[in-house]
Design a protein around this motif. Sequence first.
Motif, PDB file in Angstrom:
ATOM      1  N   UNK A 204       0.824  -1.213   0.000  1.00 54.49           N
ATOM      2  CA  UNK A 204       0.000   0.000   0.000  1.00 54.49           C
ATOM      3  C   UNK A 204       0.855   1.259   0.000  1.00 54.49           C
ATOM      4  N   UNK A 205       2.067   1.183   0.506  1.00 46.16           N
ATOM      5  CA  UNK A 205       2.960   2.342   0.529  1.00 46.16           C
ATOM      6  C   UNK A 205       3.739   2.482  -0.779  1.00 46.16           C
ATOM      7  N   UNK A 206       3.779   1.426  -1.567  1.00 46.81           N
ATOM      8  CA  UNK A 206       4.560   1.436  -2.813  1.00 46.81           C
ATOM      9  C   UNK A 206       3.980   2.424  -3.812  1.00 46.81           C
ATOM     10  N   UNK A 207       4.874   3.076  -4.539  1.00 48.79           N
ATOM     11  CA  UNK A 207       4.446   4.025  -5.579  1.00 48.79           C
ATOM     12  C   UNK A 207       5.061   3.714  -6.943  1.00 48.79           C
ATOM     13  N   UNK A 208       5.942   2.708  -7.003  1.00 50.62           N
ATOM     14  CA  UNK A 208       6.582   2.320  -8.253  1.00 50.62           C
ATOM     15  C   UNK A 208       6.599   0.802  -8.362  1.00 50.62           C
ATOM     16  N   UNK A 209       6.861   0.309  -9.570  1.00 50.74           N
ATOM     17  CA  UNK A 209       6.967  -1.141  -9.767  1.00 50.74           C
ATOM     18  C   UNK A 209       8.128  -1.715  -8.973  1.00 50.74           C
ATOM     19  N   UNK A 210       9.230  -0.973  -8.899  1.00 45.16           N
ATOM     20  CA  UNK A 210      10.385  -1.447  -8.122  1.00 45.16           C
ATOM     21  C   UNK A 210      10.028  -1.563  -6.656  1.00 45.16           C
ATOM     22  N   UNK A 211       9.261  -0.630  -6.151  1.00 48.48           N
ATOM     23  CA  UNK A 211       8.858  -0.681  -4.742  1.00 48.48           C
ATOM     24  C   UNK A 211       7.932  -1.866  -4.493  1.00 48.48           C
ATOM     25  N   UNK A 212       7.052  -2.137  -5.447  1.00 48.31           N
ATOM     26  CA  UNK A 212       6.170  -3.306  -5.315  1.00 48.31           C
ATOM     27  C   UNK A 212       7.020  -4.573  -5.220  1.00 48.31           C
ATOM     28  N   UNK A 213       7.997  -4.691  -6.093  1.00 43.89           N
ATOM     29  CA  UNK A 213       8.865  -5.872  -6.095  1.00 43.89           C
ATOM     30  C   UNK A 213       9.612  -6.018  -4.777  1.00 43.89           C
ATOM     31  N   UNK A 214       9.994  -4.908  -4.174  1.00 38.38           N
ATOM     32  CA  UNK A 214      10.739  -4.980  -2.918  1.00 38.38           C
ATOM     33  C   UNK A 214       9.875  -5.476  -1.761  1.00 38.38           C
ATOM     34  N   UNK A 215       8.583  -5.391  -1.888  1.00 41.91           N
ATOM     35  CA  UNK A 215       7.695  -5.796  -0.798  1.00 41.91           C
ATOM     36  C   UNK A 215       7.710  -7.301  -0.553  1.00 41.91           C
ATOM     37  N   UNK A 216       8.084  -8.066  -1.530  1.00 41.71           N
ATOM     38  CA  UNK A 216       8.116  -9.514  -1.348  1.00 41.71           C
ATOM     39  C   UNK A 216       9.230  -9.928  -0.397  1.00 41.71           C
ATOM     40  N   UNK A 217      10.221  -9.063  -0.213  1.00 39.88           N
ATOM     41  CA  UNK A 217      11.344  -9.361   0.682  1.00 39.88           C
ATOM     42  C   UNK A 217      11.108  -8.846   2.093  1.00 39.88           C
ATOM     43  N   UNK A 218       9.995  -8.146   2.323  1.00 37.31           N
ATOM     44  CA  UNK A 218       9.720  -7.599   3.657  1.00 37.31           C
ATOM     45  C   UNK A 218       9.422  -8.750   4.606  1.00 37.31           C
ATOM     46  N   UNK A 219      10.186  -8.807   5.672  1.00 39.44           N
ATOM     47  CA  UNK A 219      10.006  -9.875   6.655  1.00 39.44           C
ATOM     48  C   UNK A 219       9.007  -9.445   7.719  1.00 39.44           C
ATOM     49  N   UNK A 220       8.299 -10.400   8.329  1.00 32.90           N
ATOM     50  CA  UNK A 220       7.389 -10.056   9.403  1.00 32.90           C
ATOM     51  C   UNK A 220       8.100  -9.272  10.500  1.00 32.90           C
ATOM     52  N   UNK A 221       7.443  -8.218  10.963  1.00 36.34           N
ATOM     53  CA  UNK A 221       8.001  -7.415  12.046  1.00 36.34           C
ATOM     54  C   UNK A 221       8.961  -6.342  11.576  1.00 36.34           C
ATOM     55  N   UNK A 222       9.225  -6.304  10.279  1.00 35.59           N
ATOM     56  CA  UNK A 222      10.131  -5.276   9.783  1.00 35.59           C
ATOM     57  C   UNK A 222       9.336  -4.049   9.384  1.00 35.59           C
ATOM     58  N   UNK A 223      10.037  -3.026   8.981  1.00 33.63           N
ATOM     59  CA  UNK A 223       9.370  -1.816   8.526  1.00 33.63           C
ATOM     60  C   UNK A 223       8.591  -2.091   7.263  1.00 33.63           C
ATOM     61  N   UNK A 224       7.658  -1.212   6.941  1.00 32.69           N
ATOM     62  CA  UNK A 224       6.829  -1.457   5.766  1.00 32.69           C
ATOM     63  C   UNK A 224       6.947  -0.354   4.737  1.00 32.69           C
ATOM     64  N   UNK A 225       7.993   0.451   4.834  1.00 36.89           N
ATOM     65  CA  UNK A 225       8.146   1.543   3.883  1.00 36.89           C
ATOM     66  C   UNK A 225       9.147   1.135   2.815  1.00 36.89           C
TER      67      UNK A 225
END
Length: 92
Positions: free
Chosen positions: A68-89
């Motif tokens: 939901x915070x992503x604004x680009x395709x690259x940011x969307x792709x980076x969300x798959x690496x977000x681990x539980x409990x980590x930041x969401x930006x």
Amino acid sequence: MIRALAIAGALAACQRAAPPPAPTCAAITAHLADIMRQGRPEMGRVLPEDISACEARKLTDPQRRCLMAATTLAAIASCHAVAPGSGSDPAK
């Protein structure tokens, strides 16, 4: 005295606001469609299958917030690496 402090502490903890619920898959897919539409207008539609696929992935709360915070395709792709409990930006 100690008992009164313990009760006061417990009451204060109960009054803290709960974190907002994680975004729904319907909200996430609509947001992603908006981002996709920026580059390719024909891709900016949300289909029921998209929402079902999102639900099947069982995204974590941090991943949902990241998307939901992503604004680009690259940011969307980076969300798959977000681990539980980590930041969401994501990197915007």
